[in-house]
Structures are given as C-alpha cells and as structure tokens.
Design an enzyme around this catalytic site. Structure first.
Site, short mmCIF file in Angstrom:
data_model
loop_
_atom_site.label_atom_id
_atom_site.label_comp_id
_atom_site.label_asym_id
_atom_site.label_seq_id
_atom_site.Cartn_x
_atom_site.Cartn_y
_atom_site.Cartn_z
CD GLU A 172 -71.14 -79.28 -2.01
OE1 GLU A 172 -71.21 -80.45 -1.64
OE2 GLU A 172 -70.25 -78.47 -1.60
CD GLU A 173 -67.71 -73.07 -4.35
OE1 GLU A 173 -67.39 -72.32 -5.27
OE2 GLU A 173 -66.93 -73.43 -3.45
CD GLU B 146 -66.26 -77.98 -3.31
OE1 GLU B 146 -66.90 -76.91 -3.25
OE2 GLU B 146 -65.92 -78.60 -2.29
#
Lengths: 289, 289
Positions: B167-168, B164
């Site tokens: 990805e972010e 996460e």
C-alpha cells in the site's frame, strides 16, 4: 493532557449565550476527552454536548472522546444522535468517539487481539509441570496440559506466564523465553487471539494446586506427557513437543525479553529478541575487527 | 450455534403467559446470542428481555450476549437495567453480556491489544525501503522510517506486513520472518500494543508512493538510514539496527510462520517458530540415530 476548558461563556453562531459546557481535557493529538461522572437528564446533557461541540469546532479541535460509565448509560443515545459512534467498551464503561474535521478520522483502531500464554516448565528430572482444569474444553477429559491463561490489562507477557504458573500450581519460576506464538482468528465473535508459548525455569518444587480452577497438578515425566492422545493427535501440540524437545537439547532459541525505555514516555516496555543470535553476532563482529 | 428459540409460548413463574420472546441462537458454551435488528420501543424490548431471561434461566442457560447495532442504541439502557454490562464495542455495534448462573462469570475476556507491524525490506544493493509519513508523530520531521501499520480485523501478521509495504510503496514482497516484537502498555487509554518487526524480501523494485498517507518513499543506503539522529537516539531503534545488521550477516534467526490447522474448527492459523533451529535439531537427531 492539560488546560480544562470547562464552564465558560461562549459566543456561538453570533449569539451571546450563557451555556454550561462539558468538562473536558485536551489530549495529545489536538482533541478533547470528556469523562462523564455526574448523573443528569439526557436532554440537559444533549444541550451541553451541542454547545461543547460548537466550541470545540470553533477551536479547531479534532477527535472528541466521551467516556460514559455504565451508571450513566441513559446519556449514550443523546451522544449517538449527535453523530458519536462506539469506539470500545469495558464492563464498566463505554467510550464514544467523534471526529470534527472534514474527511476520514485519524483516531486509533480498537484493540483487536486477546493475548494468552502457555507455560513450559521442566525440572531437572525431565518432568514437566502439568495441570487438569476444572472448566473449559478439557474439563473431565483427563488431559494433562501446560498451565495457560489470559494476559491481564497492562500486564507483560513474561509476567503473565510467571503469574499463571504461580496461581495454578504455587511454583515459583524465572522467565526464560518465548518459544513460539500462534495467531488465530474469530476466537470470540470477530476478535483474534495471540497465544505465546513460554519457557520458564522452576525455582521451587512443591506443588499446591489452585482450588477454584485446577482439578489436579503434577510433575509428569516428559515421555508420559508426550504419549497422551491429545498431544499426538493435534498438529499444534506436535509442533510444540518438537520445539520443547529441541529446547531441552539446547538446540532451539526463542525470543527473550529485553527491557527498553519507550520513545515517548519514560515507561519501560519489553522487546522480545533472539538474544543468543544477537550476542553471537556481536562476538563474531568483535573477532573480525 | 443452532436451534432458534424465538417466538414461543412459555410457562413462567406458574402463570400461563403469551409473551413475545427475543430471537436467539445457542452458542457453544451453554449460552445464547441475541442479535437485535428490528427497531422497537424500549419498553416493549424490556418486557421481551425479562420474559426471555426467565425462559433461559429455566433452561439452565449460562451466558447471554446481546449485540446492539448503533441504530438501536435506544435499547441499551433497558438491558443495563436488567443487569447486562458492556463486553466490547466496535463503531457500529455494542455487545452486552449477562451471566445467569450463580458466581463469577466464565465469559471470555475482551481484546486487550492492538497489533502493529513494521517492515524491514532490504534489496541486494544494501538499500532499505523507507518512507516519510504525511501524518502522525514523524510528520514534517524529515525522518525516514520502515513502512508500518495496524493489523486489520482477522488479518494474519505476515499478510499485514506485506499489505502495508504494498500500500505505502507498491513494492511486492515475500514474507521471511518476525525478527522481534515489542509489547507496550497504555497505547490508547488502558489498551496495550504488540508491535512485530518483520523481515520481507523484495520481489519488485519500482516504488510508487501512496498519495494519501506517504509524503515520500525511497530505497535508502543502509548506512544512511542508520546514521539518522532518530535511529541513533532511540533505544528501540538501536536494538532493531543491531538485529537487522545480524540478519544481513545471516547470523540472526527470528520466527517464521508455519500454517497449522486449528484444534476446534478447520480454519488455518499460523504458528511462528524459529524454523532454522527446529530444522537443525531434526538434522542432528537423524544423524545421531
């Protein structure tokens, strides 16, 4: 959830039509929820669904949920033909979902984990509460194991650990902390498992075993428990014995539950934290100040 | 899972019948699994299912699973009429279940929890990695929050937290530990939620935000993050700030992942334990010895 949009006259595609619509309630995310309860012909349902979708689309609705009780399974095919997919299911119902706007849907992911608990309960004589199970992989093996079980729908982990001990052995306990947890995959089909090893303090001492699931239950001397080949042979069990030993020496601290109020609703939930370290840290901070 | 019992001649109820049976494989618990893949008329399916059930019953089979891909939704009703119920569902399939023996079924419970992660990533300048989201409840509020997300099917919690963040924000990280977790109920319909707050060590420093989901991302001075009304107002956030602060002072220890081999298969899974306490305990034990 509010305003029913139920039976209405609607103007769809420039024609004035008198159509019966599905009863629905708005959800908190710009979508609608339909809970079917009336048995009906699947063709009638299909036309009501088409008209309802047209209305919801004109209203700018986003996600559509249809909860189909198993008695109305005859209506599932018609919804799938309209583009609905399976979101989740429980024994008595199937939840169908549909996304009206363009692009990828923003509906919540389905539940992916089953949650289990194991209970480490030791009395002041260094005896640990153990059971032999009537079914499952340990049936007939003579293995003595901690009471274990599955967390029920809507149940707190700490409550589940106390409940399982009570059900299997009739021993009352007080929850102390989560000592460790294990995540494993493909436990059943593609679903995963989270297993929380909990420590509980016994509040009563007379064991009464559960007839339906438990072959036998006893307070077993800790060293006898550890000496079992089942404990010695398995990596997970050996880790757990190390943790329980350190816990007994008051040298190990897990996570204890702190009740907090949820951000959105007023419902209580539990945050599990290393409370000993947090308190120690506050003491140190106040001493420095 | 082994031996196909597929197309066979069977003797059922004292009549010699030539019946086409459903292809099935045995599971590890005395039951069978049918994965439907061929489209067929629901009446044909109903007669094959009846004959198959009679055979399985005569063989002493226990649980029966039928996995129905969404394209074959027309076959669901016939199975329900034979006594099957919904066990679980995913977008592309519905799993039906049936229990042949007398008495309560011993099939596994369905998944009850969705699992989420939040990532506390602090650099050596006491700046914390934060994002503003394009959708969800914080959209347009100006709130800066830790990267968060949902654990994918079959994904480890530690892997999900690193994914996460990557990805972010495009930041590479090393997983340190689970600092705390929260269990909450009725997150969507009757399903519950487990949210793991994880600490990660940054391995890179140049942020590149994810276009699809992230409005903005930055390294924010810790005191600025804490001063946000969103953090000050919410009980959960205040607890987490206390934990992160104690962590920064090296006064708090959570659970770190230890790889272990599963008892039954050879698959690796992770046990999350308070490793600092365990190691400390071993040092003390060896010193006493």
């Amino acid at each position: 959830m509010s305003s029913k949009s139920g039976m209405e006259q609607v103007l769809v595609e420039n024609e004035v039509q008198q159509v019966r619509l599905l009863d629905s309630v708005n959800d908190d995310h710009g979508g609608v929820i339909v809970e079917l309860s009336e048995s009906m012909d699947s063709k009638v349902f299909a036309s009501m669904l088409k008209a309802s979708l047209a209305l919801w689309r004109s209203q700018g609705k986003r996600g559509v949920w249809i909860k189909v009780p198993i008695e109305l399974v005859n209506l599932v095919e018609a919804a799938v033909k309209e583009g609905f997919w399976f979101h989740h299911a429980e024994p008595k119902y199937l939840m169908l979902a549909f996304w009206i706007p363009e692009g990828a849907h923003a509906l919540p992911a389905n539940a992916s984990h089953r949650v289990g608990v194991g209970a480490f309960v030791m009395n002041k004589k260094r005896e640990v509460l153990v059971v032999q199970e009537k079914s499952g992989i340990f049936r007939g093996t003579g293995v003595w194991k901690f009471p274990t079980g599955v967390v029920d729908e809507g149940e707190d982990i700490c409550a589940a650990a106390m409940r399982e001990v009570k059900e299997e052995t009739a021993i009352d306990t007080e929850f102390v902390e989560v000592l460790a947890f294990r995540q494993s995959h493909k436990s059943f089909f593609d679903k995963s498992d989270l297993f929380f090893v909990c420590m509980l303090r016994p509040l009563s001492f007379d064991i009464e075993k559960q007839e339906s699931e438990i072959e036998d239950a006893q307070w077993m001397p800790w060293d006898e428990y550890v000496a079992q080949p089942f404990v010695q042979k398995h990596e997970l069990m050996k880790h757990l014995v190390g943790i329980c030993k350190a816990k007994e020496d008051e040298a190990y601290f897990g996570f204890s539950p702190v009740p907090i109020t949820s951000r959105i609703s007023d419902e209580k939930s539990y945050l599990y934290v290393n409370d000993r370290d947090l308190k120690g840290s506050k003491v140190r901070m106040s001493q420095t100040a």
